[in-house]
Enzyme design. Structure first.
Site, PDB file in Angstrom:
ATOM      1  N   GLN A 156      20.618 -32.120  29.411  1.00  0.00           N
ATOM      2  CA  GLN A 156      19.164 -32.181  29.502  1.00  0.00           C
ATOM      3  C   GLN A 156      18.466 -31.124  28.650  1.00  0.00           C
ATOM      4  O   GLN A 156      17.285 -31.287  28.321  1.00  0.00           O
ATOM      5  CB  GLN A 156      18.724 -32.029  30.960  1.00  0.00           C
ATOM      6  CG  GLN A 156      19.211 -33.118  31.890  1.00  0.00           C
ATOM      7  CD  GLN A 156      18.649 -34.483  31.556  1.00  0.00           C
ATOM      8  OE1 GLN A 156      17.579 -34.606  30.964  1.00  0.00           O
ATOM      9  NE2 GLN A 156      19.371 -35.526  31.929  1.00  0.00           N
ATOM     10  N   CYS A 167      22.253 -39.538  40.210  1.00  0.00           N
ATOM     11  CA  CYS A 167      23.609 -38.980  40.107  1.00  0.00           C
ATOM     12  C   CYS A 167      23.661 -37.536  40.601  1.00  0.00           C
ATOM     13  O   CYS A 167      24.390 -36.706  40.044  1.00  0.00           O
ATOM     14  CB  CYS A 167      24.137 -39.078  38.673  1.00  0.00           C
ATOM     15  SG  CYS A 167      24.346 -40.763  38.083  1.00  0.00           S
ATOM     16  N   LYS A 221      20.643 -38.866  24.792  1.00  0.00           N
ATOM     17  CA  LYS A 221      19.451 -38.275  25.410  1.00  0.00           C
ATOM     18  C   LYS A 221      18.597 -37.517  24.394  1.00  0.00           C
ATOM     19  O   LYS A 221      17.529 -37.002  24.744  1.00  0.00           O
ATOM     20  CB  LYS A 221      19.860 -37.335  26.546  1.00  0.00           C
ATOM     21  CG  LYS A 221      20.612 -38.014  27.690  1.00  0.00           C
ATOM     22  CD  LYS A 221      20.981 -37.017  28.777  1.00  0.00           C
ATOM     23  CE  LYS A 221      21.917 -37.609  29.799  1.00  0.00           C
ATOM     24  NZ  LYS A 221      21.327 -38.687  30.604  1.00  0.00           N
ATOM     25  N   HIS A 253      24.641 -32.560  38.125  1.00  0.00           N
ATOM     26  CA  HIS A 253      24.890 -33.991  37.975  1.00  0.00           C
ATOM     27  C   HIS A 253      26.315 -34.259  38.443  1.00  0.00           C
ATOM     28  O   HIS A 253      27.189 -33.403  38.349  1.00  0.00           O
ATOM     29  CB  HIS A 253      24.727 -34.365  36.501  1.00  0.00           C
ATOM     30  CG  HIS A 253      24.768 -35.817  36.197  1.00  0.00           C
ATOM     31  ND1 HIS A 253      25.952 -36.520  36.144  1.00  0.00           N
ATOM     32  CD2 HIS A 253      23.780 -36.707  35.902  1.00  0.00           C
ATOM     33  CE1 HIS A 253      25.694 -37.774  35.824  1.00  0.00           C
ATOM     34  NE2 HIS A 253      24.384 -37.924  35.680  1.00  0.00           N
ATOM     35  N   ASP A 302      26.458 -27.324  31.066  1.00  0.00           N
ATOM     36  CA  ASP A 302      26.109 -28.725  30.865  1.00  0.00           C
ATOM     37  C   ASP A 302      24.736 -28.759  30.203  1.00  0.00           C
ATOM     38  O   ASP A 302      23.720 -28.507  30.840  1.00  0.00           O
ATOM     39  CB  ASP A 302      26.096 -29.446  32.219  1.00  0.00           C
ATOM     40  CG  ASP A 302      25.573 -30.869  32.142  1.00  0.00           C
ATOM     41  OD1 ASP A 302      25.135 -31.302  31.060  1.00  0.00           O
ATOM     42  OD2 ASP A 302      25.583 -31.558  33.187  1.00  0.00           O
TER      43      ASP A 302
END
Length: 394
Positions: free
Chosen positions: A190, A351, A213, A111, A187
């Site tokens: 997700q 993104c 999220k 991202h 990261d």
């Protein structure tokens, strides 16, 4: 809690089919009620006052932060509250003492929030090495290992692709980093909402994620550190132990990273969101996403004029499926799905523009992303609507 029973907690699902959870998930009633309770019953600042409301708010906030930390298996580390994953990654960038000649390794799967901060370091003489995935979004670990040099200070990778749904082997990547004496940032924006996550088992040094999220409110997130070895992004009220006209001493632990008033109601709400997910069970969440993704991939792949991006349904993945419709711009497809069947999906570059260029998709893709409130019937409705689209353009 059974997944079949949770849809009542998401009123939006009565009127439409929401398949954009990779951008922002819906929020269940119990999370909203928990935040309202703070505002109506014990609203006060934390870590500052001694009156009864301040004491209650401080206790609830700290318990909430501990609950979020426990949800990702981070009890032995430090969790700093942030507004989102982007801020968490930025805090790592700002908190390390970079020197000219240092190197960072990242990937084309990232991202923009886990790519642009590293590219910006080039202005300070830091080199950035970018590892490319194959067409299905898989990384060759040999390529990543070859990119890690003696000068590499940090490797930064996504846990799960927000475009292709691919889950990266972060434990193996952590092993490479530790063998080579470099740090690893993951990261988890997700992955935390959809997979059982244990940061201690992963072996990373920094883990970043967002609350919005994972059923929580916007404006919440976290930066987990194996060791609190970063300089704080901000200093000020709440982050100090003592202050004189000549200087200051930072507070220990998480507190030193949380200058100013934190998102109190938000973190209390996020803790309730983690409890909600625990009630369902993260293994159940994972299996549900995999089942819906497999159904969607198989259904779309059988249609003329439809190209599904990424690995097949047998690959470890989250419930993110990207596809294109021949002869139609992704934004056009998304608009038709909304207007014709009240199906809400994401369209465009997500993104991840460098990844799109790598995959030969200048306009991006249509992306459907599932979560606990989605059903097989909704997936079938998406497939049927896309099939009707494909018939029009053949």
């Amino acid at each position: 809690m059974r997944l079949e029973d949770c849809r009542a907690d998401f009123p939006i699902t009565r009127d439409l089919i929401y398949l954009d959870s990779a951008a922002t998930s819906l929020t269940p009633k119990p999370v909203v009620q928990t935040m309202v309770e703070y505002d109506l019953r014990y609203r006060a600042n934390v870590g500052r006052g001694v009156h009864r409301l301040a004491a209650v708010a401080t206790h609830r906030y700290r318990d909430a932060r501990d609950a979020v930390k426990s949800f990702i298996g981070g009890e032995d580390g430090t969790l700093a509250v942030t507004r989102n994953t982007t801020e968490a990654i930025g805090a790592v960038v700002a908190g390390l003492a970079w020197q000219r000649g240092d190197r960072v390794v990242t990937t084309l799967l990232e991202h923009h929030s886990n790519l642009l901060p590293w590219l910006r370091l080039r202005e300070r003489g830091v080199a950035v090495d970018i590892v490319q995935p194959d067409a299905d979004g898989r990384l060759d670990l040999a390529d990543l290992e070859a990119a890690v040099r003696d000068e590499t200070r940090l490797v930064a990778v996504t846990h799960a692709s927000n475009v292709l749904g691919t889950v990266l082997p972060v434990r193996e990547i952590a092993g490479i980093c530790h063998d080579r004496g470099t740090r690893l940032l993951v990261d988890g924006a997700q992955s935390v909402p959809h997979l059982p996550v244990d940061v201690a088992d992963i072996g990373c040094d920094y883990f970043c994620f967002s609350g919005h999220k994972m059923l929580g409110p916007t404006g919440t997130g976290g930066l987990w550190m194996r060791r609190p070895d970063l300089e704080p992004l901000f200093v000020g009220g709440g982050a100090v132990e003592s202050v004189t006209a000549g200087g200051y001493t930072l507070a220990p632990g998480e507190q030193r990273y949380e200058a100013g008033t934190p998102p109190i109601a938000g973190i209390i709400g996020l803790a309730r969101a983690t409890a909600y997910l625990r009630e369902i069970g993260m293994d159940t969440v994972r299996r549900h996403d995999e089942r819906l993704a497999a159904r969607l991939i198989d259904g779309l792949a059988a249609l003329d004029g439809i190209t599904v991006m990424g690995a097949d349904a047998e690959t470890e993945r989250i419930g993110v499926v990207s596809f294109t419709v021949r002869g139609m711009h992704p934004h056009e497809v998304a608009q038709v799905l909304d207007e014709a069947a009240a199906i809400l999906v994401r369209s465009g570059h997500h993104c991840c523009q460098p990844l799109m260029e790598h995959l030969g998709l200048p306009d991006g893709t249509v992306r459907a992303s599932t979560y606990i409130y989605n059903t097989e019937e909704e997936i079938d409705m998406l497939i049927a609507t896309v099939e009707e689209l494909s018939r029009r353009i053949v």
